[in-house]
Scaffold this motif. Structure first.
Motif, PDB file in Angstrom:
ATOM      1  N   ASP A 129       0.819  -1.123   0.115  1.00 33.95           N
ATOM      2  CA  ASP A 129       0.027   0.056   0.064  1.00 33.95           C
ATOM      3  C   ASP A 129       0.844   1.388   0.008  1.00 33.95           C
ATOM      4  N   LEU A 130       2.207   1.200   0.532  1.00 32.53           N
ATOM      5  CA  LEU A 130       2.872   2.285   0.901  1.00 32.53           C
ATOM      6  C   LEU A 130       3.492   2.558  -0.690  1.00 32.53           C
ATOM      7  N   LEU A 131       3.936   1.586  -1.461  1.00 31.28           N
ATOM      8  CA  LEU A 131       4.530   1.826  -2.798  1.00 31.28           C
ATOM      9  C   LEU A 131       3.293   2.180  -3.759  1.00 31.28           C
ATOM     10  N   LYS A 132       1.968   2.061  -3.386  1.00 32.00           N
ATOM     11  CA  LYS A 132       1.264   2.705  -4.448  1.00 32.00           C
ATOM     12  C   LYS A 132       0.989   4.075  -4.070  1.00 32.00           C
ATOM     13  N   LEU A 133       1.342   4.489  -2.999  1.00 34.97           N
ATOM     14  CA  LEU A 133       1.466   6.027  -2.767  1.00 34.97           C
ATOM     15  C   LEU A 133       2.592   6.541  -3.631  1.00 34.97           C
ATOM     16  N   LEU A 134       3.666   6.185  -3.775  1.00 37.05           N
ATOM     17  CA  LEU A 134       4.856   6.489  -4.565  1.00 37.05           C
ATOM     18  C   LEU A 134       4.582   6.694  -6.062  1.00 37.05           C
ATOM     19  N   ASP A 135       3.581   6.150  -6.511  1.00 34.45           N
ATOM     20  CA  ASP A 135       3.299   6.525  -8.002  1.00 34.45           C
ATOM     21  C   ASP A 135       2.725   7.945  -8.133  1.00 34.45           C
ATOM     22  N   VAL A 136       3.428   8.624  -8.888  1.00 32.18           N
ATOM     23  CA  VAL A 136       3.041   9.890  -9.438  1.00 32.18           C
ATOM     24  C   VAL A 136       2.250   9.864 -10.662  1.00 32.18           C
ATOM     25  N   SER A 137       2.289   8.843 -11.253  1.00 29.02           N
ATOM     26  CA  SER A 137       1.696   8.961 -12.750  1.00 29.02           C
ATOM     27  C   SER A 137       0.240   9.458 -12.892  1.00 29.02           C
ATOM     28  N   SER A 138      -0.503   9.544 -11.770  1.00 29.91           N
ATOM     29  CA  SER A 138      -2.089   9.724 -11.743  1.00 29.91           C
ATOM     30  C   SER A 138      -2.001  11.126 -11.187  1.00 29.91           C
ATOM     31  N   ALA A 139      -1.108  11.670 -10.741  1.00 35.69           N
ATOM     32  CA  ALA A 139      -1.135  13.261 -10.240  1.00 35.69           C
ATOM     33  C   ALA A 139      -1.072  14.046 -11.319  1.00 35.69           C
ATOM     34  N   GLU A 140      -2.297  15.248 -11.063  1.00 38.91           N
ATOM     35  CA  GLU A 140      -2.080  16.029 -12.091  1.00 38.91           C
ATOM     36  C   GLU A 140      -1.588  17.478 -11.756  1.00 38.91           C
ATOM     37  N   ASN A 141      -1.302  17.699 -10.336  1.00 41.70           N
ATOM     38  CA  ASN A 141      -1.142  19.144  -9.718  1.00 41.70           C
ATOM     39  C   ASN A 141       0.541  19.474 -10.533  1.00 41.70           C
ATOM     40  N   ILE A 142       0.605  20.751 -10.749  1.00 40.41           N
ATOM     41  CA  ILE A 142       1.778  21.205 -11.336  1.00 40.41           C
ATOM     42  C   ILE A 142       2.195  22.279 -10.542  1.00 40.41           C
ATOM     43  N   LEU A 143       3.621  22.297 -10.027  1.00 40.73           N
ATOM     44  CA  LEU A 143       4.088  23.267  -9.176  1.00 40.73           C
ATOM     45  C   LEU A 143       5.348  23.963 -10.124  1.00 40.73           C
ATOM     46  N   PRO A 144       5.000  25.340 -10.405  1.00 38.55           N
ATOM     47  CA  PRO A 144       6.175  26.304 -11.007  1.00 38.55           C
ATOM     48  C   PRO A 144       7.302  26.315  -9.827  1.00 38.55           C
ATOM     49  N   THR A 145       8.382  26.322 -10.337  1.00 38.51           N
ATOM     50  CA  THR A 145       9.930  26.671  -9.794  1.00 38.51           C
ATOM     51  C   THR A 145      10.745  27.555 -10.591  1.00 38.51           C
ATOM     52  N   THR A 146      11.584  27.970  -9.849  1.00 41.46           N
ATOM     53  CA  THR A 146      12.591  28.866 -10.391  1.00 41.46           C
ATOM     54  C   THR A 146      13.442  28.155 -11.720  1.00 41.46           C
ATOM     55  N   TYR A 147      13.338  27.006 -11.858  1.00 40.40           N
ATOM     56  CA  TYR A 147      14.176  26.350 -13.004  1.00 40.40           C
ATOM     57  C   TYR A 147      13.000  25.698 -13.719  1.00 40.40           C
ATOM     58  N   GLY A 148      11.920  25.664 -13.652  1.00 37.64           N
ATOM     59  CA  GLY A 148      10.958  25.157 -14.641  1.00 37.64           C
ATOM     60  C   GLY A 148       9.607  24.675 -13.674  1.00 37.64           C
ATOM     61  N   SER A 149       9.267  23.683 -13.964  1.00 38.49           N
ATOM     62  CA  SER A 149       8.095  22.881 -13.128  1.00 38.49           C
ATOM     63  C   SER A 149       8.228  21.538 -12.910  1.00 38.49           C
ATOM     64  N   LEU A 150       7.346  21.311 -11.665  1.00 38.81           N
ATOM     65  CA  LEU A 150       7.361  19.843 -11.547  1.00 38.81           C
ATOM     66  C   LEU A 150       5.772  19.392 -11.511  1.00 38.81           C
ATOM     67  N   GLN A 151       5.769  18.091 -12.300  1.00 44.70           N
ATOM     68  CA  GLN A 151       4.369  17.989 -12.546  1.00 44.70           C
ATOM     69  C   GLN A 151       4.336  16.123 -12.498  1.00 44.70           C
ATOM     70  N   PRO A 152       3.999  15.927 -11.083  1.00 48.10           N
ATOM     71  CA  PRO A 152       3.747  16.640  -9.877  1.00 48.10           C
ATOM     72  C   PRO A 152       4.790  16.618  -8.973  1.00 48.10           C
ATOM     73  N   PRO A 153       4.930  17.659  -7.825  1.00 51.77           N
ATOM     74  CA  PRO A 153       5.776  17.838  -6.922  1.00 51.77           C
ATOM     75  C   PRO A 153       5.997  16.648  -6.092  1.00 51.77           C
ATOM     76  N   LEU A 154       7.064  15.913  -5.782  1.00 49.86           N
ATOM     77  CA  LEU A 154       7.291  14.693  -5.035  1.00 49.86           C
ATOM     78  C   LEU A 154       6.409  14.592  -3.741  1.00 49.86           C
ATOM     79  N   GLY A 155       6.459  15.758  -3.038  1.00 51.80           N
ATOM     80  CA  GLY A 155       5.582  15.852  -1.657  1.00 51.80           C
ATOM     81  C   GLY A 155       6.608  14.923  -0.385  1.00 51.80           C
ATOM     82  N   LYS A 156       6.078  15.636   0.793  1.00 51.66           N
ATOM     83  CA  LYS A 156       6.805  15.091   1.713  1.00 51.66           C
ATOM     84  C   LYS A 156       6.589  13.635   2.288  1.00 51.66           C
ATOM     85  N   HIS A 157       5.075  13.410   1.883  1.00 54.58           N
ATOM     86  CA  HIS A 157       4.869  12.058   2.178  1.00 54.58           C
ATOM     87  C   HIS A 157       5.621  10.981   1.439  1.00 54.58           C
ATOM     88  N   ARG A 158       5.891  11.141  -0.010  1.00 54.34           N
ATOM     89  CA  ARG A 158       6.538  10.129  -0.708  1.00 54.34           C
ATOM     90  C   ARG A 158       8.063  10.312  -0.192  1.00 54.34           C
TER      91      ARG A 158
END
Length: 412
Positions: A129-158
Protein backbone atom coordinates in the motif's frame (compact mmCIF):
# COMPACT_ATOMS: atom_id res chain seq x y z
CA UNK A 1 2.06 9.56 44.21
CA UNK A 2 3.88 6.44 43.07
CA UNK A 3 6.73 5.23 45.22
CA UNK A 4 8.98 4.12 42.37
CA UNK A 5 9.70 4.54 38.70
CA UNK A 6 8.49 0.99 38.06
CA UNK A 7 5.12 1.78 39.66
CA UNK A 8 4.64 4.89 37.55
CA UNK A 9 5.52 2.99 34.37
CA UNK A 10 3.08 0.26 35.29
CA UNK A 11 0.40 2.90 35.76
CA UNK A 12 1.10 4.26 32.26
CA UNK A 13 0.71 0.76 30.89
CA UNK A 14 -2.49 0.17 32.83
CA UNK A 15 -4.20 3.29 31.48
CA UNK A 16 -3.14 2.32 27.92
CA UNK A 17 -1.30 5.57 27.33
CA UNK A 18 0.27 4.37 24.06
CA UNK A 19 -3.14 3.57 22.60
CA UNK A 20 -4.41 6.99 23.66
CA UNK A 21 -1.47 8.68 21.93
CA UNK A 22 -1.61 6.72 18.68
CA UNK A 23 -5.36 7.32 18.41
CA UNK A 24 -4.59 11.04 18.09
CA UNK A 25 -3.68 10.22 14.50
CA UNK A 26 -7.33 9.37 13.95
CA UNK A 27 -9.14 11.83 16.21
CA UNK A 28 -7.35 15.02 15.16
CA UNK A 29 -6.69 16.71 11.81
CA UNK A 30 -3.96 18.94 13.24
CA UNK A 31 -0.45 18.35 11.87
CA UNK A 32 0.91 19.74 15.15
CA UNK A 33 -0.94 17.09 17.15
CA UNK A 34 0.34 14.37 14.81
CA UNK A 35 3.92 15.66 15.17
CA UNK A 36 3.66 15.75 18.97
CA UNK A 37 2.18 12.25 19.12
CA UNK A 38 4.98 10.90 16.91
CA UNK A 39 7.61 12.67 19.02
CA UNK A 40 6.36 10.97 22.17
CA UNK A 41 6.14 7.54 20.55
CA UNK A 42 9.64 7.91 19.09
CA UNK A 43 10.97 8.80 22.55
CA UNK A 44 9.34 5.64 23.90
CA UNK A 45 11.11 3.54 21.26
CA UNK A 46 14.46 4.90 22.45
CA UNK A 47 14.19 4.57 26.21
CA UNK A 48 11.15 2.52 27.10
CA UNK A 49 10.48 0.31 30.13
CA UNK A 50 9.94 -3.36 29.23
CA UNK A 51 6.14 -3.27 29.29
CA UNK A 52 5.85 -0.25 26.99
CA UNK A 53 8.70 -1.51 24.78
CA UNK A 54 6.92 -4.81 24.20
CA UNK A 55 3.67 -3.08 23.35
CA UNK A 56 5.01 -0.41 20.99
CA UNK A 57 7.05 -2.95 19.00
CA UNK A 58 4.21 -5.45 18.67
CA UNK A 59 2.77 -6.20 15.21
CA UNK A 60 -0.67 -5.17 16.44
CA UNK A 61 0.57 -1.70 17.43
CA UNK A 62 2.36 -1.29 14.09
CA UNK A 63 -0.83 -2.36 12.36
CA UNK A 64 -2.74 0.26 14.32
CA UNK A 65 -0.32 2.94 13.10
CA UNK A 66 -0.74 1.97 9.47
CA UNK A 67 -4.51 1.65 9.85
CA UNK A 68 -4.71 5.33 10.79
CA UNK A 69 -2.21 6.29 8.06
CA UNK A 70 -4.22 4.65 5.28
CA UNK A 71 -7.64 5.97 6.27
CA UNK A 72 -9.07 7.86 3.30
CA UNK A 73 -10.08 10.92 5.28
CA UNK A 74 -6.72 11.36 7.01
CA UNK A 75 -4.32 14.19 6.03
CA UNK A 76 -0.89 13.25 4.71
CA UNK A 77 0.71 14.34 7.99
CA UNK A 78 -0.69 11.17 9.61
CA UNK A 79 1.24 9.01 7.14
CA UNK A 80 4.42 11.09 7.51
CA UNK A 81 4.47 10.93 11.30
CA UNK A 82 3.35 7.30 11.48
CA UNK A 83 6.33 6.41 9.32
CA UNK A 84 8.56 8.43 11.66
CA UNK A 85 7.53 6.09 14.47
CA UNK A 86 8.17 3.01 12.32
CA UNK A 87 11.59 4.37 11.34
CA UNK A 88 12.40 4.94 15.00
CA UNK A 89 11.39 1.35 15.78
CA UNK A 90 13.75 0.08 13.09
CA UNK A 91 16.57 2.47 14.01
CA UNK A 92 16.05 3.85 17.55
CA UNK A 93 19.26 5.90 17.47
CA UNK A 94 18.10 7.91 14.48
CA UNK A 95 17.69 11.57 15.43
CA UNK A 96 14.18 12.87 14.86
CA UNK A 97 14.58 16.31 16.35
CA UNK A 98 16.92 18.57 18.26
CA UNK A 99 14.88 18.19 21.43
CA UNK A 100 15.87 14.56 21.82
CA UNK A 101 19.57 15.38 21.50
CA UNK A 102 19.16 17.98 24.24
CA UNK A 103 17.51 15.81 26.87
CA UNK A 104 18.60 12.27 26.05
CA UNK A 105 21.59 12.44 28.43
CA UNK A 106 19.16 12.92 31.32
CA UNK A 107 17.42 9.60 30.67
CA UNK A 108 18.55 6.76 32.86
CA UNK A 109 15.75 4.21 32.71
CA UNK A 110 14.84 1.70 30.05
CA UNK A 111 16.66 0.44 27.00
CA UNK A 112 16.49 0.95 23.26
CA UNK A 113 13.63 -0.91 21.62
CA UNK A 114 14.87 -3.41 19.04
CA UNK A 115 12.55 -4.31 16.19
CA UNK A 116 11.90 -8.04 16.20
CA UNK A 117 11.31 -10.07 13.02
CA UNK A 118 7.61 -10.01 13.92
CA UNK A 119 7.67 -6.20 14.06
CA UNK A 120 9.38 -6.02 10.67
CA UNK A 121 6.88 -8.47 9.19
CA UNK A 122 4.06 -6.30 10.52
CA UNK A 123 5.49 -3.37 8.59
CA UNK A 124 6.00 -5.45 5.45
CA UNK A 125 2.28 -6.26 5.42
CA UNK A 126 1.63 -2.60 4.56
CA UNK A 127 4.53 -2.18 2.15
CA UNK A 128 2.44 -2.77 -0.96
CA UNK A 129 0.00 0.00 0.00
CA UNK A 130 2.90 2.36 0.70
CA UNK A 131 4.41 1.74 -2.73
CA UNK A 132 1.10 2.60 -4.38
CA UNK A 133 1.42 6.07 -2.84
CA UNK A 134 4.84 6.45 -4.49
CA UNK A 135 3.17 6.33 -7.90
CA UNK A 136 3.08 9.85 -9.33
CA UNK A 137 1.65 8.93 -12.74
CA UNK A 138 -1.94 9.79 -11.84
CA UNK A 139 -1.18 13.08 -10.04
CA UNK A 140 -2.16 16.14 -12.06
CA UNK A 141 -0.97 19.06 -9.94
CA UNK A 142 1.85 21.19 -11.36
CA UNK A 143 4.20 23.26 -9.23
CA UNK A 144 6.13 26.16 -10.85
CA UNK A 145 9.74 26.52 -9.72
CA UNK A 146 12.65 28.86 -10.41
CA UNK A 147 14.07 26.40 -12.93
CA UNK A 148 10.83 25.22 -14.55
CA UNK A 149 8.03 23.09 -13.13
CA UNK A 150 7.32 19.86 -11.30
CA UNK A 151 4.47 17.75 -12.59
CA UNK A 152 3.70 16.69 -9.94
CA UNK A 153 5.87 17.70 -6.95
CA UNK A 154 7.19 14.71 -5.04
CA UNK A 155 5.68 15.76 -1.71
CA UNK A 156 6.80 15.15 1.85
CA UNK A 157 4.80 11.94 2.24
CA UNK A 158 6.53 10.25 -0.71
CA UNK A 159 9.90 11.41 0.55
CA UNK A 160 9.10 9.83 3.92
CA UNK A 161 8.21 6.53 2.24
CA UNK A 162 11.60 6.51 0.49
CA UNK A 163 13.30 7.19 3.83
CA UNK A 164 11.37 4.29 5.37
CA UNK A 165 12.58 1.98 2.59
CA UNK A 166 16.14 3.19 3.17
CA UNK A 167 16.00 2.33 6.87
CA UNK A 168 14.24 -0.98 6.17
CA UNK A 169 17.14 -2.03 3.94
CA UNK A 170 19.73 -1.00 6.51
CA UNK A 171 18.62 -3.49 9.20
CA UNK A 172 19.83 -6.54 7.26
CA UNK A 173 16.52 -8.41 7.12
CA UNK A 174 16.62 -10.88 4.24
CA UNK A 175 12.83 -11.13 4.31
CA UNK A 176 12.53 -7.36 3.90
CA UNK A 177 15.10 -7.36 1.10
CA UNK A 178 13.26 -10.03 -0.86
CA UNK A 179 9.92 -8.29 -0.37
CA UNK A 180 11.35 -4.99 -1.62
CA UNK A 181 12.78 -6.73 -4.68
CA UNK A 182 9.55 -8.60 -5.44
CA UNK A 183 7.47 -5.41 -5.21
CA UNK A 184 9.90 -3.45 -7.38
CA UNK A 185 10.47 -0.89 -4.63
CA UNK A 186 14.20 -0.44 -5.19
CA UNK A 187 13.80 0.05 -8.93
CA UNK A 188 10.97 2.50 -8.34
CA UNK A 189 12.93 4.76 -5.98
CA UNK A 190 15.93 4.74 -8.34
CA UNK A 191 13.57 5.94 -11.08
CA UNK A 192 12.39 8.73 -8.77
CA UNK A 193 16.02 9.69 -8.18
CA UNK A 194 16.42 10.57 -11.85
CA UNK A 195 12.89 11.96 -12.32
CA UNK A 196 13.40 14.60 -9.61
CA UNK A 197 16.91 15.92 -10.32
CA UNK A 198 16.77 18.78 -7.80
CA UNK A 199 15.35 17.02 -4.75
CA UNK A 200 18.52 16.56 -2.73
CA UNK A 201 16.74 14.95 0.21
CA UNK A 202 15.39 12.28 -2.13
CA UNK A 203 18.86 11.78 -3.63
CA UNK A 204 20.34 11.34 -0.16
CA UNK A 205 17.92 8.56 0.79
CA UNK A 206 18.17 6.78 -2.56
CA UNK A 207 21.97 6.89 -2.37
CA UNK A 208 21.71 5.22 1.05
CA UNK A 209 19.42 2.57 -0.46
CA UNK A 210 21.87 1.85 -3.28
CA UNK A 211 24.86 1.68 -0.94
CA UNK A 212 22.98 -0.64 1.45
CA UNK A 213 22.29 -2.98 -1.46
CA UNK A 214 25.84 -2.89 -2.80
CA UNK A 215 27.40 -3.41 0.64
CA UNK A 216 25.12 -6.30 1.54
CA UNK A 217 26.39 -9.86 1.52
CA UNK A 218 23.40 -10.98 -0.53
CA UNK A 219 24.33 -11.63 -4.15
CA UNK A 220 20.71 -11.45 -5.28
CA UNK A 221 20.40 -7.92 -3.90
CA UNK A 222 23.58 -6.73 -5.59
CA UNK A 223 22.56 -8.37 -8.87
CA UNK A 224 19.13 -6.76 -8.66
CA UNK A 225 20.59 -3.26 -8.41
CA UNK A 226 23.17 -3.81 -11.14
CA UNK A 227 21.12 -5.84 -13.62
CA UNK A 228 17.39 -5.28 -13.14
CA UNK A 229 17.71 -1.66 -11.98
CA UNK A 230 20.50 -1.02 -14.53
CA UNK A 231 22.32 1.26 -12.12
CA UNK A 232 25.51 1.69 -14.16
CA UNK A 233 23.58 2.34 -17.37
CA UNK A 234 21.43 4.95 -15.63
CA UNK A 235 24.53 6.70 -14.29
CA UNK A 236 26.16 6.83 -17.72
CA UNK A 237 22.96 8.10 -19.37
CA UNK A 238 22.61 10.84 -16.76
CA UNK A 239 26.21 11.90 -17.29
CA UNK A 240 25.69 12.01 -21.05
CA UNK A 241 22.50 14.08 -20.75
CA UNK A 242 23.30 16.25 -17.76
CA UNK A 243 21.02 19.17 -18.66
CA UNK A 244 17.44 19.34 -17.39
CA UNK A 245 15.00 17.88 -19.91
CA UNK A 246 12.57 19.95 -21.96
CA UNK A 247 10.47 16.86 -22.71
CA UNK A 248 6.88 17.67 -21.71
CA UNK A 249 6.34 14.10 -20.49
CA UNK A 250 9.03 14.36 -17.80
CA UNK A 251 8.29 14.98 -14.11
CA UNK A 252 10.75 17.86 -13.91
CA UNK A 253 10.57 20.30 -16.80
CA UNK A 254 12.87 23.19 -17.68
CA UNK A 255 11.46 26.69 -18.22
CA UNK A 256 10.75 27.70 -21.80
CA UNK A 257 13.10 30.20 -23.40
CA UNK A 258 15.91 29.56 -20.92
CA UNK A 259 19.02 27.45 -21.11
CA UNK A 260 18.23 24.23 -19.19
CA UNK A 261 20.27 24.03 -15.98
CA UNK A 262 22.49 21.10 -15.11
CA UNK A 263 20.79 18.37 -13.09
CA UNK A 264 21.37 18.50 -9.36
CA UNK A 265 22.35 14.91 -8.58
CA UNK A 266 25.80 14.78 -10.19
CA UNK A 267 27.51 14.83 -6.80
CA UNK A 268 25.42 11.89 -5.63
CA UNK A 269 26.09 9.74 -8.70
CA UNK A 270 29.79 10.58 -8.37
CA UNK A 271 29.78 9.17 -4.84
CA UNK A 272 27.81 6.12 -5.97
CA UNK A 273 30.29 5.55 -8.81
CA UNK A 274 33.23 5.80 -6.41
CA UNK A 275 31.50 3.35 -4.07
CA UNK A 276 31.13 0.90 -6.96
CA UNK A 277 34.86 1.16 -7.68
CA UNK A 278 35.72 0.70 -4.01
CA UNK A 279 33.51 -2.37 -3.60
CA UNK A 280 34.68 -3.88 -6.89
CA UNK A 281 38.07 -4.46 -5.24
CA UNK A 282 36.51 -7.02 -2.90
CA UNK A 283 33.39 -8.16 -4.76
CA UNK A 284 33.79 -10.19 -7.93
CA UNK A 285 30.15 -9.65 -8.99
CA UNK A 286 30.54 -5.87 -9.05
CA UNK A 287 33.99 -6.08 -10.60
CA UNK A 288 32.80 -8.33 -13.42
CA UNK A 289 29.78 -6.12 -14.11
CA UNK A 290 31.93 -2.99 -14.43
CA UNK A 291 34.57 -4.67 -16.59
CA UNK A 292 31.95 -5.90 -19.05
CA UNK A 293 30.62 -2.39 -19.60
CA UNK A 294 32.87 -0.60 -22.10
CA UNK A 295 31.02 2.66 -21.56
CA UNK A 296 31.85 2.56 -17.87
CA UNK A 297 35.54 1.94 -18.54
CA UNK A 298 35.73 4.92 -20.89
CA UNK A 299 33.75 7.21 -18.57
CA UNK A 300 35.84 6.21 -15.57
CA UNK A 301 39.09 6.99 -17.37
CA UNK A 302 38.01 10.21 -19.09
CA UNK A 303 35.56 11.80 -16.65
CA UNK A 304 35.42 10.29 -13.16
CA UNK A 305 39.17 10.13 -12.54
CA UNK A 306 39.61 13.78 -13.52
CA UNK A 307 36.58 14.84 -11.46
CA UNK A 308 37.91 13.10 -8.37
CA UNK A 309 41.26 14.83 -8.83
CA UNK A 310 39.62 18.25 -9.10
CA UNK A 311 37.38 17.63 -6.08
CA UNK A 312 40.18 16.31 -3.85
CA UNK A 313 40.43 19.18 -1.37
CA UNK A 314 43.70 17.84 0.02
CA UNK A 315 45.36 18.70 -3.30
CA UNK A 316 44.07 22.25 -3.54
CA UNK A 317 46.79 24.91 -3.63
CA UNK A 318 45.00 26.90 -0.93
CA UNK A 319 45.03 23.92 1.42
CA UNK A 320 42.21 22.10 3.11
CA UNK A 321 39.16 24.31 3.85
CA UNK A 322 38.83 25.25 7.51
CA UNK A 323 35.27 23.93 7.64
CA UNK A 324 36.60 20.48 6.74
CA UNK A 325 38.81 20.25 9.81
CA UNK A 326 37.92 17.43 12.16
CA UNK A 327 35.99 18.61 15.19
CA UNK A 328 36.68 17.33 18.65
CA UNK A 329 33.88 14.92 19.43
CA UNK A 330 32.43 13.54 22.59
CA UNK A 331 32.73 9.77 22.25
CA UNK A 332 29.40 9.32 24.00
CA UNK A 333 27.68 11.36 21.32
CA UNK A 334 29.58 10.02 18.32
CA UNK A 335 27.16 7.27 17.41
CA UNK A 336 24.20 9.61 17.60
CA UNK A 337 25.78 12.46 15.68
CA UNK A 338 26.72 10.20 12.79
CA UNK A 339 23.05 9.44 12.24
CA UNK A 340 20.71 11.05 9.76
CA UNK A 341 18.61 14.00 10.80
CA UNK A 342 14.93 13.95 9.96
CA UNK A 343 14.83 17.26 8.10
CA UNK A 344 11.06 17.10 7.72
CA UNK A 345 10.73 17.00 11.50
CA UNK A 346 13.24 19.82 11.88
CA UNK A 347 11.24 21.90 9.42
CA UNK A 348 8.01 21.26 11.29
CA UNK A 349 9.43 21.98 14.74
CA UNK A 350 11.34 25.12 13.81
CA UNK A 351 8.49 26.49 11.74
CA UNK A 352 6.31 26.15 14.83
CA UNK A 353 8.97 28.01 16.80
CA UNK A 354 8.59 30.95 14.43
CA UNK A 355 4.83 30.68 14.58
CA UNK A 356 4.76 31.05 18.35
CA UNK A 357 7.42 33.77 18.45
CA UNK A 358 10.17 31.76 20.13
CA UNK A 359 12.77 33.27 17.81
CA UNK A 360 12.67 37.08 17.66
CA UNK A 361 13.01 38.25 14.08
CA UNK A 362 11.78 40.95 11.79
CA UNK A 363 10.81 38.16 9.42
CA UNK A 364 8.43 36.36 11.79
CA UNK A 365 5.41 37.57 9.84
CA UNK A 366 6.89 36.12 6.68
CA UNK A 367 7.58 32.83 8.43
CA UNK A 368 4.04 32.72 9.75
CA UNK A 369 2.66 33.33 6.29
CA UNK A 370 4.62 30.36 5.02
CA UNK A 371 2.60 28.17 7.37
CA UNK A 372 -0.40 28.70 5.14
CA UNK A 373 1.32 27.03 2.20
CA UNK A 374 0.70 23.43 1.29
CA UNK A 375 2.81 21.42 3.71
CA UNK A 376 3.28 18.69 1.12
CA UNK A 377 5.26 20.90 -1.24
CA UNK A 378 7.86 22.55 0.99
CA UNK A 379 11.19 21.62 2.48
CA UNK A 380 14.40 23.20 3.76
CA UNK A 381 16.88 24.27 1.18
CA UNK A 382 20.46 23.04 1.64
CA UNK A 383 21.70 26.24 3.27
CA UNK A 384 18.95 26.34 5.87
CA UNK A 385 19.37 22.66 6.69
CA UNK A 386 23.12 23.09 7.10
CA UNK A 387 22.61 25.97 9.53
CA UNK A 388 20.23 23.88 11.63
CA UNK A 389 22.44 20.80 11.67
CA UNK A 390 25.54 22.82 12.52
CA UNK A 391 23.67 24.41 15.41
CA UNK A 392 22.85 20.98 16.79
CA UNK A 393 26.46 19.87 16.59
CA UNK A 394 27.76 22.72 18.72
CA UNK A 395 26.69 20.89 21.84
CA UNK A 396 23.95 20.87 24.42
CA UNK A 397 24.64 24.37 25.78
CA UNK A 398 21.92 26.65 24.35
CA UNK A 399 24.24 29.66 24.64
CA UNK A 400 26.55 28.06 22.09
CA UNK A 401 23.86 27.29 19.53
CA UNK A 402 23.95 29.23 16.31
CA UNK A 403 21.14 31.78 16.00
CA UNK A 404 18.58 30.49 13.53
CA UNK A 405 16.35 33.42 12.72
CA UNK A 406 15.04 32.70 9.27
CA UNK A 407 14.32 29.42 7.50
CA UNK A 408 13.72 29.59 3.79
CA UNK A 409 11.07 27.19 2.55
CA UNK A 410 11.40 26.21 -1.08
CA UNK A 411 9.33 24.06 -3.38
CA UNK A 412 10.10 20.48 -4.39
Amino acid sequence: MYSSYADSMQWLDDIQVLEMIVDKFSSSDSAEVHANAAEILCAVTRYAPPALATKISSPSFVGRLFHHAFEDSRPKSVLVHSLSVCISLLDPKRLVSASYQAFRSQLSHGTLVTASPETVNGMLDSLGDLLKLLDVSSAENILPTTYGSLQPPLGKHRLKIVEFISVLLSIGSEVAEMRLIDLGAIKHVINLFFEYPFNNFLHHHVENIIVSCLESKQDHLIAHVLDECELVTRILEAEKNSALSIDLTKRTLSSEGRTPPRVGFVGHITRIANKLIQLANSNSTIQSHLQQNSGWTEWHASILTKRNAVENVYQWACGRPTSMQDRGRDSDDEDFRDRDYDVAALASNLSQAFKYGIYPSEDVDEAQASQERDDEDVYFDDEAAEVVINSLRLGDDPDRWLPVYKLQLVCV
